[in-house]
Design an enzyme around this catalytic site. Sequence first.
Site, PDB file in Angstrom:
ATOM      1  N   LYS A  83       1.326  -1.121   0.188  1.00 10.46           N
ATOM      2  CA  LYS A  83      -0.034   0.258   0.602  1.00 10.46           C
ATOM      3  C   LYS A  83       0.883   1.211   0.018  1.00 10.46           C
ATOM      4  O   LYS A  83       0.439   2.219  -0.957  1.00 10.46           O
ATOM      5  CB  LYS A  83      -1.026   0.047   1.144  1.00 10.46           C
ATOM      6  CG  LYS A  83      -1.935   0.994   1.130  1.00 10.46           C
ATOM      7  CD  LYS A  83      -2.763   0.853   2.314  1.00 10.46           C
ATOM      8  CE  LYS A  83      -2.460   1.504   3.396  1.00 10.46           C
ATOM      9  NZ  LYS A  83      -3.655   2.014   4.660  1.00 10.46           N
TER      10      LYS A  83
ATOM     11  N   LEU B  55      -2.586   3.665  12.149  1.00  4.53           N
ATOM     12  CA  LEU B  55      -1.634   3.479  12.468  1.00  4.53           C
ATOM     13  C   LEU B  55      -0.406   4.227  11.318  1.00  4.53           C
ATOM     14  O   LEU B  55       0.755   4.959  11.358  1.00  4.53           O
ATOM     15  CB  LEU B  55      -0.900   2.108  12.815  1.00  4.53           C
ATOM     16  CG  LEU B  55       0.402   2.085  12.869  1.00  4.53           C
ATOM     17  CD1 LEU B  55       1.343   2.441  14.176  1.00  4.53           C
ATOM     18  CD2 LEU B  55       0.850   0.465  12.799  1.00  4.53           C
ATOM     19  N   ASP B  56      -0.403   3.813  10.198  1.00  5.24           N
ATOM     20  CA  ASP B  56      -0.736   4.250   9.027  1.00  5.24           C
ATOM     21  C   ASP B  56      -0.787   5.601   8.463  1.00  5.24           C
ATOM     22  O   ASP B  56      -0.287   5.614   7.438  1.00  5.24           O
ATOM     23  CB  ASP B  56      -0.433   3.543   7.955  1.00  5.24           C
ATOM     24  CG  ASP B  56      -1.838   2.895   7.265  1.00  5.24           C
ATOM     25  OD1 ASP B  56      -2.422   3.493   7.853  1.00  5.24           O
ATOM     26  OD2 ASP B  56      -2.324   2.111   5.846  1.00  5.24           O
ATOM     27  N   ALA B  57      -0.844   6.267   8.488  1.00  6.75           N
ATOM     28  CA  ALA B  57      -1.572   7.429   9.095  1.00  6.75           C
ATOM     29  C   ALA B  57      -0.665   8.568   8.814  1.00  6.75           C
ATOM     30  O   ALA B  57      -0.692   9.560   7.699  1.00  6.75           O
ATOM     31  CB  ALA B  57      -2.721   8.326   9.592  1.00  6.75           C
ATOM     32  N   MET B  60       1.682   7.779   5.947  1.00  8.25           N
ATOM     33  CA  MET B  60       1.012   7.636   4.039  1.00  8.25           C
ATOM     34  C   MET B  60       1.186   9.810   4.341  1.00  8.25           C
ATOM     35  O   MET B  60       1.838   9.361   2.527  1.00  8.25           O
ATOM     36  CB  MET B  60      -0.682   8.219   4.443  1.00  8.25           C
ATOM     37  CG  MET B  60      -1.044   5.811   3.960  1.00  8.25           C
ATOM     38  SD  MET B  60      -0.521   5.268   2.643  1.00  8.25           S
ATOM     39  CE  MET B  60      -2.332   5.846   2.650  1.00  8.25           C
TER      40      MET B  60
END
Lengths: 130, 75
Positions: A83, B55-57, B60
């Site tokens: 991703k 967590l991946d905000a 990103m």
Amino acid sequence: MARSGKRFNRVPLVRWFVIEFAAVAVMALLWATQGVLAGYSALVGGLIYLVPNTWFAYQVYKVEGARNMSRMVGNLFRAESIKLALTAVFFAAVFNLMEPIHVPALLFTFAVMVVMGAALRWFIRPTPQR
Amino acid sequence: MEMVIMAAAVIIGLGALGAGIGFGLLGGKLLESTARQPEMANQLQTKTFIMAGLLDAVPMIGVGIAMYLIFVVAG
């Protein structure tokens, strides 16, 4: 074990996708008041978030149940790396191939969608079935 | 220009490091707690998925800003 035969969770993948797509469309319309280019850039920014994230959700919920948990964790790690890589590739492609681009609209819509996506998964949770 | 590339590398690198540590802890705890209580596996998977989204905000958004620095500011 390849795939769990029985579905344990009713995962609202389609509902998440529809709500997120509607939010992207609303953001694009709001930015379109600043000009067509801003609206188009906002739409692209939203899609950059939406496509890898939908794939991530699908990969994570491909296997379910305690027996398949180690496989699910492997899928989670793989899906997260892919991703992030997909997001980087999409951004690179947009910045290289789309020559006139409204950068604030693109990045702002992307950031809003990232935060909104996390909040959406918090508020609309899968319903566990026993 | 070199400093911009360095800044983008630091953003992506630290973001990946944080996401890696976070996902490692998350996955490890999920396996541990599923081994303790297998009947809770579905709820734990849902909670893990929600936490993964939170967590991946930051990584990103970091990737987006880093790509902007590399391809627009430096390029």
